[in-house]
Design a protein around this motif. Structure first.
Motif, mmCIF file in Angstrom:
data_model
loop_
_atom_site.group_PDB
_atom_site.id
_atom_site.type_symbol
_atom_site.label_atom_id
_atom_site.label_comp_id
_atom_site.label_asym_id
_atom_site.label_seq_id
_atom_site.Cartn_x
_atom_site.Cartn_y
_atom_site.Cartn_z
ATOM 1 N N ASN A 39 0.691 -1.373 -0.058
ATOM 2 C CA ASN A 39 -0.109 -0.052 -0.190
ATOM 3 C C ASN A 39 0.881 1.296 -0.111
ATOM 4 O O ASN A 39 0.258 2.209 -0.481
ATOM 5 C CB ASN A 39 -0.881 0.039 1.365
ATOM 6 N N ASN A 87 -1.427 1.230 5.806
ATOM 7 C CA ASN A 87 -1.960 1.911 4.869
ATOM 8 C C ASN A 87 -1.029 3.145 4.254
ATOM 9 O O ASN A 87 -0.999 3.639 2.920
ATOM 10 C CB ASN A 87 -3.578 2.555 5.012
ATOM 11 N N ASP A 88 -0.227 3.593 5.297
ATOM 12 C CA ASP A 88 0.688 4.765 4.863
ATOM 13 C C ASP A 88 1.702 4.807 5.914
ATOM 14 O O ASP A 88 1.797 4.190 6.908
ATOM 15 C CB ASP A 88 -0.224 6.036 5.047
ATOM 16 N N SER A 102 -5.454 -0.133 9.021
ATOM 17 C CA SER A 102 -6.663 -0.527 9.045
ATOM 18 C C SER A 102 -7.269 -0.981 10.694
ATOM 19 O O SER A 102 -8.443 -1.122 10.730
ATOM 20 C CB SER A 102 -7.151 -1.436 8.042
ATOM 21 N N TYR A 127 -10.817 2.834 10.313
ATOM 22 C CA TYR A 127 -9.525 2.610 9.621
ATOM 23 C C TYR A 127 -8.731 4.049 9.260
ATOM 24 O O TYR A 127 -9.443 5.062 9.035
ATOM 25 C CB TYR A 127 -9.736 2.179 8.293
ATOM 26 N N THR A 129 -6.305 5.606 7.027
ATOM 27 C CA THR A 129 -5.898 5.650 5.750
ATOM 28 C C THR A 129 -4.612 6.204 5.083
ATOM 29 O O THR A 129 -4.150 5.947 4.139
ATOM 30 C CB THR A 129 -7.219 5.924 4.710
ATOM 31 N N CYS A 130 -4.457 7.370 5.842
ATOM 32 C CA CYS A 130 -3.428 8.327 5.222
ATOM 33 C C CYS A 130 -2.505 9.281 6.176
ATOM 34 O O CYS A 130 -3.373 9.499 7.123
ATOM 35 C CB CYS A 130 -3.985 9.080 4.039
ATOM 36 N N GLY A 145 -8.764 9.274 8.373
ATOM 37 C CA GLY A 145 -9.201 7.755 7.905
ATOM 38 C C GLY A 145 -10.663 7.660 7.563
ATOM 39 O O GLY A 145 -11.339 8.776 7.191
ATOM 40 N N LEU A 146 -11.505 6.604 7.676
ATOM 41 C CA LEU A 146 -12.740 6.579 7.242
ATOM 42 C C LEU A 146 -13.707 6.988 7.959
ATOM 43 O O LEU A 146 -14.968 7.318 7.949
ATOM 44 C CB LEU A 146 -12.818 4.849 7.084
ATOM 45 N N SER A 219 -15.639 9.830 4.633
ATOM 46 C CA SER A 219 -14.047 9.216 4.786
ATOM 47 C C SER A 219 -13.086 10.239 4.176
ATOM 48 O O SER A 219 -13.439 10.907 3.095
ATOM 49 C CB SER A 219 -14.168 7.813 4.281
ATOM 50 N N TYR A 221 -9.367 10.084 2.352
ATOM 51 C CA TYR A 221 -8.405 9.294 1.851
ATOM 52 C C TYR A 221 -7.084 9.863 1.418
ATOM 53 O O TYR A 221 -6.221 9.258 1.112
ATOM 54 C CB TYR A 221 -9.031 8.834 0.481
ATOM 55 N N ARG A 263 -8.284 11.010 -4.110
ATOM 56 C CA ARG A 263 -7.403 9.937 -3.566
ATOM 57 C C ARG A 263 -5.950 10.443 -3.458
ATOM 58 O O ARG A 263 -5.163 9.191 -2.832
ATOM 59 C CB ARG A 263 -7.575 8.862 -4.503
#
Length: 756
Positions: A39, A87-88, A102, A127, A129-130, A145-146, A219, A221, A263
């Motif tokens: 990822n 994820n990051d 996550s 989660y 995410t970034c 995150g989400l 969310s 991203y 994204r």
């Protein structure tokens, strides 16, 4: 076999909440490779003897550090603690790495250790995410995150404040992790809904709290931060770019223009210009001073997932779901297809004149990119002018005007292991058949955590049918392949429902009809290293001689359910049988929910013996040390003479026996009853009974004299179900599942076969 009396251990009482789950992951044989999509990746700025270091984070839940040379990359460490996708990952200073997952946590690592997690940050509800980091103030890290939450962390402040407020004994981290996000109880603070513009949090205890940027309702991203950490941008499913002051968490502006999820985001060092990539396939350049989009670039034919710019912010590299990497001159709009991957691109990272690409595959590639002089690549020809409408690029693609990539092969490949994409738990509930992303079919033994057979690239369904056995075993575990490998989940009390006879597992020793609980023996194999370390530690601590597991007092709840002694169970109970011995060469990893520090993951060979019920579920420890199991579930059935049979036996109504009881034992029971109640003269010498029996209530192994007194080599009794003669080796559970096939209690019939 008896009258409805329950058998088994009854040491646990009724519990009103679900107990913690224990999961173990069957790692691939080559521990230096990722076994799922990568990822994220990041290149170390720190100088080294070679060409630096590359850090990768994977969907297999691990990160790896690669020592780079001109033509090679060597894995020098695996970072294992996250329990879900990584994820990051970003750097915070020269030696600190921050990752998000996550599993809803951020983790802080010593970059150049052997994989040491120094802190776990828990604040997100979903989660993560970034991440984003300010290059000139790298101690400031943002996460999103989400859950729609955006938090800005001061990594140093978090460490200092928590080290002062945490229990000193916790800092040693019995699981190797310092719990730092919430040193106070989780229920002692409250966060206002994420739709609020004001970040308001209440806490009754001192402790570090990150700055919250409130405003996202959906969310998130993507994140990006300017060089000095005074500007933060975020984007996600709301299709807008939000701009924040990370020092206060206040919103500055909202930029509209994209028609789908955002994204990827980039900010130039000054914070004036922002680049965004979206699932609408567009790249947009924003002037934050003018608060508007000044250029849009139709380069990709599908979602844009990652962006990387040259230091001057004059050129951008972009990758996405169309598996293509493009170089675009932001001023002239000239674009060039540099290369194509075989899988969707998830993240890219520039390193001098090369670029690293991470995809949904477990391998990572380095391609030439002319990062220091991008104009050289554009001058080689094959470029096109990027349109400003998304359909313009799609139309060119549909018209068949395919682009030819500048580079055909990567400079360097870091290979990964194929991810498992399909699995089937076999009927014996000890083996799982899998198929990976390259089509190879393999057989895994769950109770040993190893791959036992590689069948190669063959049809999965055909092999599944070939391996089918008419046997019924309880579903004592569940499996998923989210991490690219087999994750086996154990939940109490369900996991203790499966038993087998010692002889069927080829375990030597007497008596052969002893029953083995599969979950208990599997736990003994998993925790063998932990148990050895624990005994070594306790034997050297005279103060721990009274059975204290961790050097602290147990909770009242633990003492109520379990009395754990230093010596554990009897000596023979500490033996790990061969069918349950886990590999130490490619050891499995344990995942547990933990306690205040949150969930964690660790190889079974890295357990220190200091972990106790705060880290490993108490029921696992209780089972391994005290042999305490939930009550066993039996099968109820009736035993009647076959139609037309003149032979009768005195039964006691409904009978009950272990599910694994074999039909041969039922034959023995019938013969015993016939002898005690009415001797038979027509039983031949091969079925002769030797002497009188002393007890007739059980035939499940607890009255072992039955087998010794009745050696039946060729039975004179047949047992039937639904008029079908049953094999002697078939279990009651198998009869019920495959022959009886009714919800009512099982009915068996017996008849005498006359000797010739």
């Amino acid at each position: 076999m008896h009258l409805m009396a329950s058998a088994g251990n009854t040491g646990s009482s009724t519990r009103h909440r679900k107990e913690k789950r224990l999961t173990y992951v069957l790692n691939c044989a080559d521990g230096e490779k990722h076994c799922a999509g990568v990822n994220c990746l990041s290149v170390s700025k720190q100088a080294s003897e070679g060409d630096g270091y590359l850090f990768t984070g994977s969907r297999d839940g691990t990160m790896k550090r690669w020592e780079l040379d001109k033509n090679s990359a060597t894995c020098s460490a695996t970072f294992e603690s996250h329990v879900d996708w990584v994820n990051d990952v970003v750097f915070s200073g020269d030696n600190v790495l921050v990752s998000c997952s996550s599993d809803t946590t951020l983790k802080v690592w010593n970059c150049f250790s052997e994989g040491t997690c120094t802190r776990t940050l828990r604040q997100h509800s979903d989660y993560v995410t970034c991440l984003a980091m300010a290059e000139k103030n790298s101690n400031i890290v943002a996460s999103a995150g989400l859950g729609g939450e955006v938090f800005i962390w001061d990594i140093e402040a978090a460490a200092v404040l928590v080290s002062k407020s945490s229990d000193p004994t916790e800092e040693n981290g019995s699981n190797g992790i310092i719990s730092i996000a919430n040193p106070f109880p989780v229920g002692s603070f409250r966060t206002i809904s994420s739709s609020s513009n004001i970040s308001t949090q209440f806490n009754q205890s001192s402790g570090y709290m990150p700055t919250a940027a409130k405003g996202h309702k959906e969310s998130v991203y993507a994140l990006a931060m300017n060089g000095i950490g005074t500007l933060l941008v975020s984007g996600g499913t709301e299709k807008v770019v939000r701009v924040w002051d990370p020092r206060s968490g206040s919103k500055s502006m909202k930029l509209k223009g994209h028609t789908d999820n955002i994204r990827a985001l980039l900010l130039d060092s000054t914070g004036r210009f922002c680049l965004s990539g979206s699932s609408d396939s567009m790249i947009r350049l924003w002037d934050l001073g003018q608060q508007r989009c000044i250029h849009s670039y139709a380069v990709h034919t599908d979602s844009v997932r990652s962006l990387a710019s040259t230091p001057t912010f004059g050129h951008v590299y972009s990758g996405g779901r169309d598996m293509s990497l493009y170089l675009t001159d932001l001023a002239t709009r000239e674009s060039l297809l540099l290369c194509t991957e075989e899988h969707p691109i998830l993240q890219i990272a520039l390193q001098d004149d090369s670029i690293w690409i991470a995809t949904t595959d477990s391998s990572v590639h380095r391609w030439p990119a002319e990062g220091r002089h991008p104009q050289k690549a554009l001058q080689r020809g094959g470029s096109f002018l990027a349109g400003n409408l998304s359909f313009s690029r799609e139309r060119v693609s549909l018209e068949g005007s395919s682009l030819i990539p500048l580079y055909k092969e990567p400079e360097l490949t870091i290979p990964g292991s194929p991810a498992i994409i399909q699995h089937e738990v076999l009927n014996n509930r000890r083996h799982v058949l899998t198929k990976d992303s390259v089509g190879s079919v393999k057989l895994w033994e769950i109770t040993r955590g190893i791959m036992v057979e590689d069948y190669g690239k063959i049809p999965f369904d055909e092999k599944k049918e070939e391996l089918f056995e008419m046997v019924s075993m309880p579903a004592w575990f569940t499996v998923d392949t989210k991490l690219g490998s087999l994750s086996v989940h154990l939940d109490t009390p369900q996991c203790f429902s499966a038993e087998m006879y010692r002889i069927d597992l080829h375990i030597s020793g007497n008596p052969e009809d002893d029953k083995v609980n599969l979950a208990r023996e599997t736990l003994k194999g998993l925790l063998a290293h932990w148990l050895t370390k624990r005994r070594q530690r306790l034997s050297s601590q005279s103060s721990s001689a009274n059975g204290d597991l961790s050097g602290k007092d147990f909770t009242a709840r633990s003492l109520e359910h379990s009395r754990i002694e230093v010596d554990g169970s009897a000596d023979n109970d500490s033996i790990v049988y061969l069918p349950f011995q886990f590999s130490t060469i490619s050891p499995s990893s344990i995942i547990t929910e933990g306690s205040q520090g949150g969930p964690w993951r660790k190889k079974i060979t890295d357990l220190y013996g200091t972990e106790d019920e705060k880290d490993i579920p108490w029921w696992c420890i209780d089972c391994v040390l005290n042999n305490r199991l939930p009550p066993r579930e039996n099968t109820n059935f009736y035993l009647h003479p076959s139609e037309g049979s003149t032979v009768q036996i005195l039964t006691q109504g409904k009978l009950s026996a272990p599910r694994i009881l074999k039909i041969q034992k039922v034959v023995s029971y019938v013969l015993e009853k016939m002898v005690l109640d009415k001797p038979l003269d027509n039983i031949g010498s091969e079925g002769t009974l030797r002497g009188a029996l002393q007890h007739s209530a059980f035939i499940d192994g607890s009255t072992r004299t039955v087998l010794k007194e009745i050696p039946i080599f060729k039975p004179s009794i047949e047992i039937l179900c639904n008029t079908q003669v049953l094999p002697l080796g078939m279990s009651l559970a198998t009869v019920r599942a495959y022959i009886w096939k009714k919800p009512e209690d099982l009915v068996l019939n017996y008849r005498v076969i006359q000797s010739k």
